[in-house]
Design an enzyme around this catalytic site. Structure first.
Site, PDB file in Angstrom:
ATOM      1  CG  HIS A  41     -49.740  40.733  25.907  1.00 29.94           C
ATOM      2  ND1 HIS A  41     -50.807  38.952  26.472  1.00 29.94           N
ATOM      3  CD2 HIS A  41     -49.287  41.315  27.254  1.00 29.94           C
ATOM      4  CE1 HIS A  41     -50.871  39.141  27.808  1.00 29.94           C
ATOM      5  NE2 HIS A  41     -49.775  40.095  28.629  1.00 29.94           N
TER       6      HIS A  41
ATOM      7  CE  LYS B 112     -48.464  40.670  35.423  1.00 26.29           C
ATOM      8  NZ  LYS B 112     -48.500  39.712  34.839  1.00 26.29           N
TER       9      LYS B 112
ATOM     10  CG  ASP C  63     -44.604  37.685  34.386  1.00 26.64           C
ATOM     11  OD1 ASP C  63     -44.537  37.350  35.971  1.00 26.64           O
ATOM     12  OD2 ASP C  63     -45.526  38.718  34.583  1.00 26.64           O
TER      13      ASP C  63
ATOM     14  CD  GLN D 156     -52.543  41.675  35.096  1.00 23.13           C
ATOM     15  OE1 GLN D 156     -52.614  40.416  35.144  1.00 23.13           O
ATOM     16  NE2 GLN D 156     -51.954  42.640  34.335  1.00 23.13           N
TER      17      GLN D 156
ATOM     18  CD  GLU E 185     -52.963  38.064  24.079  1.00 26.37           C
ATOM     19  OE1 GLU E 185     -53.186  38.278  23.852  1.00 26.37           O
ATOM     20  OE2 GLU E 185     -51.980  37.549  25.555  1.00 26.37           O
TER      21      GLU E 185
ATOM     22  CG  ASP F  53     -42.043  40.930  33.249  1.00 27.66           C
ATOM     23  OD1 ASP F  53     -41.727  40.755  31.954  1.00 27.66           O
ATOM     24  OD2 ASP F  53     -43.587  40.755  33.059  1.00 27.66           O
TER      25      ASP F  53
ATOM     26  CB  THR G  50     -41.057  34.619  38.281  1.00 28.94           C
ATOM     27  OG1 THR G  50     -41.756  35.635  38.111  1.00 28.94           O
ATOM     28  CG2 THR G  50     -40.545  35.387  36.371  1.00 28.94           C
TER      29      THR G  50
ATOM     30  CD  GLU H  25     -42.849  37.899  30.716  1.00 22.42           C
ATOM     31  OE1 GLU H  25     -41.893  38.231  30.577  1.00 22.42           O
ATOM     32  OE2 GLU H  25     -43.824  38.615  31.181  1.00 22.42           O
TER      33      GLU H  25
ATOM     34  CD  GLU I  81     -48.110  37.553  31.685  1.00 25.54           C
ATOM     35  OE1 GLU I  81     -49.324  38.676  31.981  1.00 25.54           O
ATOM     36  OE2 GLU I  81     -46.679  38.271  31.894  1.00 25.54           O
TER      37      GLU I  81
ATOM     38  NE  ARG J 186     -52.756  37.604  33.512  1.00 26.53           N
ATOM     39  CZ  ARG J 186     -52.120  37.741  32.479  1.00 26.53           C
ATOM     40  NH1 ARG J 186     -52.174  38.993  33.387  1.00 26.53           N
ATOM     41  NH2 ARG J 186     -51.425  37.029  31.860  1.00 26.53           N
TER      42      ARG J 186
END
Length: 443
Positions: free
Chosen positions: A146, A265, A245, A252, A386, A139, A269, A213, A211, A249
């Site tokens: 971002h 993570k 993904d 993380q 975000e 990844d 996925t 992607e 996320e 948080r």
């Protein structure tokens, strides 16, 4: 004239499969993405299928009808198994010949309708599997916006690290937990450190996120110790899919220093079942450009071809459907829309060249994630962290519900399209997953 275009991109072409001609289908004859499928609730073997309108052309069945020869026949044979790894191993010439044979057979007036009509399976009746055996998953972190936005939340005094504009940042992810669209994932558990606490908590994540992607599937690989020059990198790019993904948080934030994400993570996925082959994206390529004040890429990450058309104009929309919305039969609410060419600081060719420059050997079926694709505005953000400013600014959905992060029962879906004047719109299907309630029995 774009030298990458050929007759399969002709905007005037239509298919005898009429649902491919309505102008709104993700899968007109100019697309022809590939997946691994079987009829749902059947004991059939999974095998390769190509999307055309609302239908799937069964590749082994079509092969029996004799529409393939030479390189296209070798490709069809490779695409008839339970994964696409054998097809990915072949050359760009094989992939191109395969698309051309499919295009000619599925065109209106081709003369193949009578024998191929029996080879069609409605997509609504299909069950999908992962398109490839994914040996390794990497990844990346290709969106400057971002990286800056999240960096401000995690490192307010140093949001963008000094290496970012010089080197494509990435980490090795977990291939075993990748699933195809339709995944229902448990809320992960782990350690979190609450603000002002001195001892971490242990339990379910309270800050679940998605996320936006793209997934890049590798075709032919490279030998261990060899590298792939950027001028040859796209010969190793089989195609593109959508990728979510999922991220915890709070886990993380506690674990990511000094070695980066781990349990935050690796739990899930999700990818879309359809791979849009690189050749289908030729009309939607874009120049690779950067702000004039940014450093030029080092020579191994630069080439005239990459500068001219190394990026792709792929527009991706994320939407949310809560359990309450689902019960009320309400449509999913859009969260953001972003564009790959606008969001990404590095191109697929640069990612492949960098990944192998140290001699790392990529293999057919390996998957590269682009990293969260966020544009410069809030409306182009590719993750809730975000959009909500790290949970400080809840969003209000059309039915009045609010969200800072994902709650139990929330489903997130991605869709993507490529559009350009003079070209036929193509799409990627859907990448969908739902957060299940945490089961305390697993602790």
């Amino acid at each position: 004239m774009n030298a990458l275009l050929n007759e399969t991109h002709d905007a005037a072409q239509q298919s005898w499969v009429t649902s491919a001609n309505d102008g709104i289908s993700d899968f007109p004859i100019q697309n022809l993405p590939i997946a691994i499928f079987r009829r749902a609730s059947s004991a059939e073997k999974f095998r390769g299928g190509v999307a055309i309108g609302e239908q799937i052309l069964d590749i082994p069945a079509a092969q029996i009808c004799g529409i393939f020869s030479d390189l296209a026949l070798a490709a069809a044979t490779a695409a008839s198994g339970e994964s696409l790894n054998a097809l990915m191993t072949l050359s760009t010439a094989h992939w191109s010949a395969f698309r051309l044979a499919l295009s000619r057979a599925l065109r209106a007036g081709s003369g193949h309708e009578a024998k191929l009509a029996a080879c069609l399976v409605p997509q609504s009746e299909a069950q999908f599997s992962l398109p490839a055996r994914i040996g390794d998953y990497t990844d990346f972190y290709t969106s400057l916006h971002h990286a800056t936005n999240v960096g401000k939340l995690f490192r307010p005094d140093n949001p963008l690290l000094p290496n970012y504009k010089w080197v494509p940042i990435g980490y090795h992810g977990r291939a075993s937990s990748i699933r195809v669209s339709g995944q229902i994932l448990p809320r992960p558990i782990g350690q979190t450190m609450p603000p002002n606490a001195t001892v971490p908590n242990f339990g379910p994540s309270k800050r679940m996120d998605y996320e936006v992607e793209l997934g890049l599937f590798i075709g032919g690989g490279n030998a261990l110790g060899a590298s792939i020059p950027i001028a040859e990198a796209e010969q190793h790019l089989f195609g593109v899919c959508l990728l979510n993904d999922w991220s915890a948080r709070d886990i993380q934030g506690w674990e990511y220093q000094p070695l980066g994400p781990f349990l935050s993570k690796s739990f899930a996925t999700t990818i879309s079942p359809w791979i849009v082959m690189t050749e289908a994206l030729a009309p939607f390529r874009a120049a690779f450009t950067r702000d004039g004040e940014d450093p030029a890429p080092l020579p191994y990450l630069d080439s005239p071809t990459n500068q001219a058309h190394g990026a792709f104009n792929i527009k991706i929309t994320a939407a949310i459907e809560t359990a309450t919305m689902r019960a009320a039969n309400l449509s999913a609410a859009p969260l953001s829309t972003t564009t790959y060419a606008r969001a990404a600081y590095w191109t697929p060719a640069q990612l492949i060249a960098h990944h192998t420059v140290n001699g790392c050997n990529l293999q057919p079926g390996d998957l590269l994630g682009t990293g969260t694709l966020s544009g410069p505005s809030l409306a182009e953000s590719g993750a809730l962290i975000e959009i909500t400013g790290g949970g400080k600014n809840p969003i209000t959905l059309p039915n009045g519900e609010t969200r800072t992060f994902l709650e139990d029962g929330d489903a997130v879906s991605f869709s993507a399209t490529c559009e350009k004047a003079g070209a036929v719109r193509i799409g990627f299907g859907r990448c969908w997953g739902r957060v299940a309630a945490h089961d305390s029995r697993v602790i």
